[in-house]
Design a protein around this motif. Structure first.
Motif, PDB file in Angstrom:
ATOM      1  N   GLN A 238       2.697  -5.449  -3.632  1.00  0.00           N
ATOM      2  CA  GLN A 238       1.728  -4.343  -3.678  1.00  0.00           C
ATOM      3  C   GLN A 238       1.113  -4.079  -2.321  1.00  0.00           C
ATOM      4  O   GLN A 238       1.042  -4.966  -1.471  1.00  0.00           O
ATOM      5  CB  GLN A 238       0.578  -4.714  -4.627  1.00  0.00           C
ATOM      6  CG  GLN A 238       0.982  -4.867  -6.059  1.00  0.00           C
ATOM      7  CD  GLN A 238      -0.204  -5.264  -6.916  1.00  0.00           C
ATOM      8  OE1 GLN A 238      -1.066  -6.010  -6.470  1.00  0.00           O
ATOM      9  NE2 GLN A 238      -0.255  -4.775  -8.146  1.00  0.00           N
ATOM     10  N   ASN A 239       0.629  -2.854  -2.172  1.00  0.00           N
ATOM     11  CA  ASN A 239      -0.219  -2.551  -1.019  1.00  0.00           C
ATOM     12  C   ASN A 239      -1.553  -3.260  -1.226  1.00  0.00           C
ATOM     13  O   ASN A 239      -1.863  -3.703  -2.338  1.00  0.00           O
ATOM     14  CB  ASN A 239      -0.453  -1.047  -0.923  1.00  0.00           C
ATOM     15  CG  ASN A 239       0.810  -0.311  -0.518  1.00  0.00           C
ATOM     16  OD1 ASN A 239       1.459  -0.685   0.448  1.00  0.00           O
ATOM     17  ND2 ASN A 239       1.153   0.723  -1.266  1.00  0.00           N
ATOM     18  N   MET A 245       4.010  -1.025  -3.596  1.00  0.00           N
ATOM     19  CA  MET A 245       4.498  -0.621  -2.287  1.00  0.00           C
ATOM     20  C   MET A 245       5.839   0.075  -2.438  1.00  0.00           C
ATOM     21  O   MET A 245       6.722  -0.437  -3.110  1.00  0.00           O
ATOM     22  CB  MET A 245       4.653  -1.880  -1.435  1.00  0.00           C
ATOM     23  CG  MET A 245       4.888  -1.573  -0.006  1.00  0.00           C
ATOM     24  SD  MET A 245       4.952  -3.095   0.918  1.00  0.00           S
ATOM     25  CE  MET A 245       5.539  -2.454   2.458  1.00  0.00           C
ATOM     26  N   ASP A 249       4.907   5.841  -0.032  1.00  0.00           N
ATOM     27  CA  ASP A 249       3.753   5.630   0.842  1.00  0.00           C
ATOM     28  C   ASP A 249       3.872   6.424   2.141  1.00  0.00           C
ATOM     29  O   ASP A 249       2.879   6.856   2.715  1.00  0.00           O
ATOM     30  CB  ASP A 249       3.590   4.138   1.176  1.00  0.00           C
ATOM     31  CG  ASP A 249       3.330   3.314  -0.072  1.00  0.00           C
ATOM     32  OD1 ASP A 249       3.036   3.911  -1.114  1.00  0.00           O
ATOM     33  OD2 ASP A 249       3.443   2.081   0.007  1.00  0.00           O
ATOM     34  N   PRO A 314       3.383   4.178   7.598  1.00  0.00           N
ATOM     35  CA  PRO A 314       3.521   2.779   7.174  1.00  0.00           C
ATOM     36  C   PRO A 314       5.005   2.408   7.069  1.00  0.00           C
ATOM     37  O   PRO A 314       5.804   3.202   6.585  1.00  0.00           O
ATOM     38  CB  PRO A 314       2.850   2.762   5.787  1.00  0.00           C
ATOM     39  CG  PRO A 314       2.860   4.175   5.325  1.00  0.00           C
ATOM     40  CD  PRO A 314       2.843   5.041   6.543  1.00  0.00           C
ATOM     41  N   LYS A 369       0.476  -9.391  -2.124  1.00  0.00           N
ATOM     42  CA  LYS A 369      -0.147  -8.299  -1.365  1.00  0.00           C
ATOM     43  C   LYS A 369       0.460  -8.226   0.033  1.00  0.00           C
ATOM     44  O   LYS A 369       0.575  -9.237   0.716  1.00  0.00           O
ATOM     45  CB  LYS A 369      -1.664  -8.545  -1.237  1.00  0.00           C
ATOM     46  CG  LYS A 369      -2.407  -8.360  -2.553  1.00  0.00           C
ATOM     47  CD  LYS A 369      -3.017  -6.978  -2.594  1.00  0.00           C
ATOM     48  CE  LYS A 369      -3.386  -6.436  -3.937  1.00  0.00           C
ATOM     49  NZ  LYS A 369      -4.149  -7.079  -4.871  1.00  0.00           N
ATOM     50  N   SER A 371       0.080  -7.319   3.635  1.00  0.00           N
ATOM     51  CA  SER A 371      -0.933  -7.013   4.646  1.00  0.00           C
ATOM     52  C   SER A 371      -0.260  -6.762   5.992  1.00  0.00           C
ATOM     53  O   SER A 371       0.264  -7.683   6.624  1.00  0.00           O
ATOM     54  CB  SER A 371      -1.923  -8.177   4.761  1.00  0.00           C
ATOM     55  OG  SER A 371      -2.581  -8.109   5.998  1.00  0.00           O
ATOM     56  N   ARG A 372      -0.294  -5.503   6.418  1.00  0.00           N
ATOM     57  CA  ARG A 372       0.331  -5.173   7.702  1.00  0.00           C
ATOM     58  C   ARG A 372      -0.397  -5.853   8.860  1.00  0.00           C
ATOM     59  O   ARG A 372       0.218  -6.215   9.859  1.00  0.00           O
ATOM     60  CB  ARG A 372       0.344  -3.665   7.921  1.00  0.00           C
ATOM     61  CG  ARG A 372       1.339  -2.980   7.046  1.00  0.00           C
ATOM     62  CD  ARG A 372       1.669  -1.574   7.507  1.00  0.00           C
ATOM     63  NE  ARG A 372       2.778  -1.092   6.725  1.00  0.00           N
ATOM     64  CZ  ARG A 372       2.688  -0.770   5.446  1.00  0.00           C
ATOM     65  NH1 ARG A 372       1.554  -0.883   4.806  1.00  0.00           N
ATOM     66  NH2 ARG A 372       3.753  -0.363   4.785  1.00  0.00           N
TER      67      ARG A 372
END
Ligand code: GLU
Length: 544
Positions: A238-239, A245, A249, A314, A369, A371-372
């Motif tokens: 997920q984002n 995700m 997006d 993204p 999750k 995380s960029r």
């Protein structure tokens, strides 16, 4: 008893570049196989003829190779080339009364589904008996039959190795499902079961979206006399905001930015359509409706029109990360942590360590999750620690997927210098974008109007007159080397009682067009005397 060899497989459908979810599945399959000394196989699931492309297969293989996820079958398995095998088995099931032809059209099925919806009950396909007349009529209409599996009605149950529990299908959900489509191709369900068995797959790791499919696969395995592999369904990625995700997006970001563009520039959708050379009504629908998506070419056209850079979107596909300048080993490390934890808060791992530590039991049950920021910090640390040769190779690879970069013809020694000048960088894209001015022809430097105004023209052209002095100074400098150039400019500053910034900035704008560059004296050394002077001259001419 000897323990059977672990065999895993990655079975992508070739409909586009590999996305992070697919890459994570491939990685887990690969890690398990390597950890156990088993085999990791690759199979191309291209039975959906309308959606599968040869180009997508090439891209998938390229992405897997870039990640270093090497597969053990020398001969790739393409399902589209195995229809004889599937048909033989389907014919046999039909002969045994375990499969049958069904003649409903997609429209008829949709109507039945709607009917069920109206009555608030789940749609369960009921086998029909067709009269001889009906069959003759279907044939005359040119209808094509599908083949359905006559699923024995009984509970189907398996142990999910990730959830560590038994999952059972309610008996009332059991129904006959299609195993051969009207175009003669097997369905995913049929081909996957046959191939997993024939390839000796012992462990099936795949996304949670497949959990319910597994019931159908169990039923087919029984009918075909196959062993049941271990099943592990991986948590959803997920984002950070909890949304799934996915490729959407990127489209979402383009839409948001297009809306901002319309507002700030007081433009209409028609203006945007003209600027992007796209059809206005279609664009109008897209801008309002987040359920619609632009295709890739349209997306590029809108991005160009609103000056949205690809690097601002993204990243979703493995290829997006590659084009941004992440190291593949970093991406692998990060992807591994999307659902897997080796314990003891361990995060940074080499590939060798991951292979050593990977176990199915350590895959988590909850959603992962993405995380960029975390990925970016992994990359920043990794490039800071990387061996120079590793970075040069990575930079070369980055340029191979960014062929429009003016750095493409750079030598390895030049790339090493650029990397050195931009120590502390996060992504190779930053080094590329910041160094481009060193590679564009001297007469093609774009001068940013604000930079020219602020640094050169302000206070009665003070910057420009500094530049004139510097031109003379640099023309006569004895050695052309960063340290010596800096010293010379420093002495000039002391002599004129000027802060270094008042002198270095005009120089910077003259050679690179903007107020941001790698260390300026290193940049001058890189450019050489003639090119530096040529740029200063051009800048002064433009100012005159
Ligand atoms: N071709 C399927 C997909 O890409 C494979 C699913 C599976 O691993 O069984 O989703």
């Amino acid at each position: 008893m000897p323990v059977p060899k672990v065999v895993t497989r990655f079975a992508p459908s070739p409909t586009g570049y590999l996305h992070v979810g697919g890459a994570r599945t491939a990685l887990f399959c690969w890690l398990l196989a390597r950890h156990c000394g088993g085999e990791f196989l690759l199979r191309i699931e291209d039975t959906d003829l309308a959606r599968s492309t040869e180009q997508a297969t090439v891209q998938l293989l390229d992405d897997l190779r870039w990640l270093g996820l090497n597969w053990d079958n020398p001969q790739l398995v393409h399902q589209s080339q195995r229809t004889d095998v599937y048909n033989r088995l389907i014919d046999d099931l039909m002969a045994r009364g375990l499969a049958y032809e069904a003649w409903e059209t997609p429209q008829e099925l949709a109507a039945l589904r709607q009917e069920a919806e109206k009555q608030k009950r789940a749609f369960i396909y009921q086998r029909r008996n067709y009269s001889t007349d009906q069959l003759a009529q279907f044939a005359a209409q040119g209808r094509k039959a599908v083949v359905r599996f006559a699923t024995p009605v009984q509970p189907y149950s398996f142990h999910d190795a990730v959830l560590d529990k038994d999952i059972t299908q309610p008996i009332e959900e059991v129904q006959d499902f299609v195993i051969r489509k009207a175009d003669g191709m097997p369905t995913y369900h049929f081909a996957v079961v046959v191939d997993d068995a024939e390839m000796g797959v012992t462990h099936v790791l795949r996304g949670q979206e497949h959990t319910k499919n597994t019931f159908l696969h169990l039923a087919l395995q029984k009918a075909l006399g196959y062993a049941q592999p271990v099943y592990a369904h991986l948590p959803v990625i997920q984002n950070l905001d909890g949304s799934k995700m996915g490729k959407r997006d990127r489209d979402k970001k383009v839409r948001e930015r297009a809306q901002v563009w319309l507002k700030t520039h007081q433009k209409t959708v028609d203006d945007l359509a003209t600027a992007a050379a796209l059809d206005a009504p279609g664009l109008g629908v897209w801008i309002k409706d987040s359920k619609t998506q632009l295709d890739l070419d349209q997306q590029q056209a809108v991005m160009q029109a609103i000056h949205l850079k690809e690097s601002e979107l993204p990243e979703i596909l493995v290829n997006d990360f590659r084009r941004q300048g992440y190291l593949p080993e970093v991406l692998l490390n990060f992807l591994a942590l999307l659902g897997w934890s080796p314990g003891e808060d361990r995060e940074r791992m080499s590939i060798g360590e991951m292979v050593r530590l990977f176990e199915l039991k350590d895959i988590g049950k909850s959603n992962a999750k993405f995380s960029r920021d975390k990925l970016l910090s992994f990359n920043t640390d990794a490039v800071a620690e990387a061996d120079p040769n590793r970075l040069i190779a990575a930079f070369r690879d980055y340029l191979s997927v960014n062929p429009a970069s003016p750095l493409t013809p750079a030598t390895d020694a030049q790339l090493a210098e650029l990397l050195d000048m931009k120590k502390g960088f996060r992504l190779l894209r930053e080094v590329d974008e910041l160094s481009r001015f060193l590679f564009v022809p001297d007469d093609q430097i774009d001068y940013q109007p604000q930079a020219v105004e602020k640094v050169l023209k302000k206070e009665n052209n003070q910057g420009a007159s500094v530049l004139r002095d510097l031109r003379q100074l640099l023309e006569g400098s004895a050695t052309w080397e960063a340290g010596a150039l800096e010293q010379q400019v420093q002495s000039y500053c002391s002599e004129k009682n000027l802060a270094l910034g008042k002198v270095a900035q005009p120089l910077r704008v003259a050679v690179c067009g903007s107020t941001v560059s790698p260390p300026i004296f290193h940049s001058l050394a890189f450019l050489g005397r003639n090119r530096t002077l040529a740029r200063i001259d051009r800048c002064l001419t433009i100012l005159a």
